[in-house]
Design an enzyme around this catalytic site. Structure first.
Site, short mmCIF file in Angstrom:
data_model
loop_
_atom_site.label_atom_id
_atom_site.label_comp_id
_atom_site.label_asym_id
_atom_site.label_seq_id
_atom_site.Cartn_x
_atom_site.Cartn_y
_atom_site.Cartn_z
N GLU A 147 2.25 0.91 3.80
CA GLU A 147 1.63 1.16 5.11
C GLU A 147 2.67 1.64 6.12
O GLU A 147 3.03 0.96 7.07
CB GLU A 147 0.90 -0.10 5.60
CG GLU A 147 -0.30 -0.39 4.71
CD GLU A 147 -1.09 -1.63 5.12
OE1 GLU A 147 -0.55 -2.46 5.86
OE2 GLU A 147 -2.23 -1.77 4.66
N GLU B 59 -5.22 -0.45 -1.99
CA GLU B 59 -5.63 -1.77 -1.49
C GLU B 59 -7.05 -1.64 -0.99
O GLU B 59 -7.37 -0.71 -0.24
CB GLU B 59 -4.76 -2.24 -0.32
CG GLU B 59 -3.37 -2.64 -0.69
CD GLU B 59 -2.59 -3.23 0.49
OE1 GLU B 59 -3.20 -3.81 1.41
OE2 GLU B 59 -1.36 -3.08 0.48
#
Ligand code: BGP
Length: 489
Positions: A192, A388
């Site tokens: 991220e 994810e």
């Protein structure tokens, strides 16, 4: 007309689950590992405001460094994967995983981060993990930095604001490529990556109080260093393992306009630029986009760069795009009248059309198809991984030991349906790894109560439990999803 509409998931599609070293390994001070930024993360319960648990100060860090036990700092004990990885991987193999997303704890390889020689015990540990995955023909997808940089780099160097971090990171990557490159084909540079702005300390080691009103500039400086570090790592990877692939990863905060008012649509467009595409544009296209240069100019943000940086960014872009997907957000120029709710890495406006998890994360399967389509359009259909996606929930163990998590099955089923739709739309999705393979300590609040796995771990928020692993209902369901290549949902 050429081409054809796919029938469903392509052959060889990678199915699995995702994990992160700092949330599952434990053994925070074993095997020569150094202290990482994650080891300073305290436990907070679900009602703690984000502003509180995200606030990282020198006082909090000092207190953490003086505290030698694990209970207040759950990422230090994780779920004991360090000692139980064979059992955990065997369970993933039983589900039929063909991929396992994991990260390497940088501080296991370079305990302080600035050493010249790696810690061989750390290398031996990960070689064992990769051997175990190979035994079951499970493809590792390996994140090189997942919110777990060595704490020393934050305290001594100001984290990623310091250009020296580029060399430390590249050295670390080269060690990983050297020792694990024969077993790993897919690498991800940073988890991220847009966390530099939304999850600043875990992503960059920046401590806000050092920067005052230059904080925003510091986050972009850190991001610049990460872009260059990634480009240099891609160069090394191509020299050492030309067949291997390096991906970038973001959390897109997929956005809708709060209304059809043109101002709201423009706000959405600009928010997507700054929160997500700024990062993926640089990784996938290799240059700073005009909207970012303008934003920097308007805000007097001046980055320190070197002459070589821009050619490196252009020449060594990433090979695939990975992202995490949990929920969607809203952009509106009028904030009055909106309720807010929690979400991954940020608080967001509440969408009246969506349900939410017990933690307030809004559930939006269709948004996954939409975001996949946006990435496909923007980057000319690159290989994409959804690395994810999952539901954080409190699971209950029945008297007979079973765990009936049909809410999780329902969440995943609806998202996989939309993933399939995106594939039929022509999006080049190559992998899906749910968050998470197994219950582990939460990233945001360090809770154990917030569970995402197919495999239950007997451990609570007081660090009590046997660590025994149990198969949830979703375990058997996902096994059948994988066996049918996404057809039996
Ligand atoms: C992402 C992180 C993961 C993960 C997930 C769920 O931001 O990459 O590490 O944990 O979110 O978040 P949480 O654990 O806070 O519920």
């Amino acid at each position: 007309m050429t081409g054809r509409v796919p029938d469903g998931f392509p052959r060889g599609f990678l199915w699995g689950g995702a994990t992160a070293a700092c949330q599952m390994e434990g053994a925070w001070n074993e095997g020569g590992k150094g202290m990482s930024v994650a080891d300073t993360a305290m436990h907070y319960d679900k009602d703690t405001p984000r502003s509180e648990y995200k606030k990282v100060t020198y006082d909090k860090i000092r207190a953490a460094m003086e505290y030698t036990d694990t209970d207040r700092y759950p990422k230090r004990h994780g779920i004991g994967f360090y000692h139980r990885y064979k059992e955990d991987i065997a369970l993933c193999a039983e589900m039929g995983f063909t991929a396992f997303r994991m990260s390497i704890a940088w501080s296991r390889i370079f305990p302080k981060g600035d050493e010249t020689e790696p810690n061989m015990e750390g290398i031996t540990f990960y070689q064992g993990v990769f051997d175990e995955l190979m035994k079951y023909s499970i493809e590792p997808i390996v994140t090189l930095s997942h919110f777990e940089m060595p704490l020393h780099l934050a305290l001594e160097y100001g984290g990623w604001t310091n250009r020296k971090l580029i060399d430390f990171y590249v050295r670390y990557c080269m060690v990983c490529f050297k020792y694990f490159g024969d077993r790993v084909k897919y690498w991800i540079n940073f988890n991220e990556m847009n966390g530099t702005r939304f999850n600043t300390f875990p992503s960059t080691g920046i401590i806000r109080e050092d920067w005052g009103d230059k904080f925003e500039q510091a986050t972009y400086q850190a991001a610049h260093h990460q872009f260059v570090a990634s480009a240099k790592a891609v160069y090394q990877l191509r020299c050492m393992y030309p067949e291997a692939k390096m991906g970038c990863m973001v959390v897109p905060f997929t956005r809708y306009p709060g209304s059809c008012k043109p101002e709201d649509v423009m706000k959405m467009h600009q928010d997507m630029h700054l929160d997500c595409y700024f990062y993926t544009d640089i990784y996938m296209r290799g240059e700073y986009p005009g909207y970012a240069l303008r934003y920097f100019k308007d805000r007097n943000i001046e980055l320190e760069t070197a002459a070589e940086d821009f050619a490196l960014l252009k020449d060594y872009t990433t090979d695939f795009l990975a992202f995490s997907y949990y929920s969607t957000s809203i952009s509106s120029v009028e904030l009055e009248g909106w309720e807010t709710t929690d979400g991954n890495l940020h608080t967001q406006l509440k969408n009246p059309h969506l349900e939410a998890s017990a933690w307030g994360w809004q559930i939006d399967p269709l948004g996954l198809r939409y975001q996949l389509g946006c990435f496909c359009d923007r980057y000319n259909n690159p290989p994409v991984m959804v690395v994810e996606n999952g539901l954080g929930a409190q699971d209950i163990v029945a008297a007979d030991g079973s765990i009936h998590d049909n809410y999780r099955i329902e969440y995943l089923r609806r998202h996989i349906q939309q993933l399939r739709e995106a594939i039929l739309d022509g999006v080049n999705v190559i992998a899906y790894t749910t968050w998470s393979a197994i219950d582990m300590v939460s990233s945001g609040t360090s809770e154990m109560a917030k569970r995402y796995g197919f495999i239950y771990v007997d451990l609570d928020d007081n660090n009590e439990g046997t660590l025994e692993r149990k198969r949830k209902d979703s375990f058997y369901w996902y096994k059948q999803v994988i066996a049918s290549n996404g057809e039996a949902l």
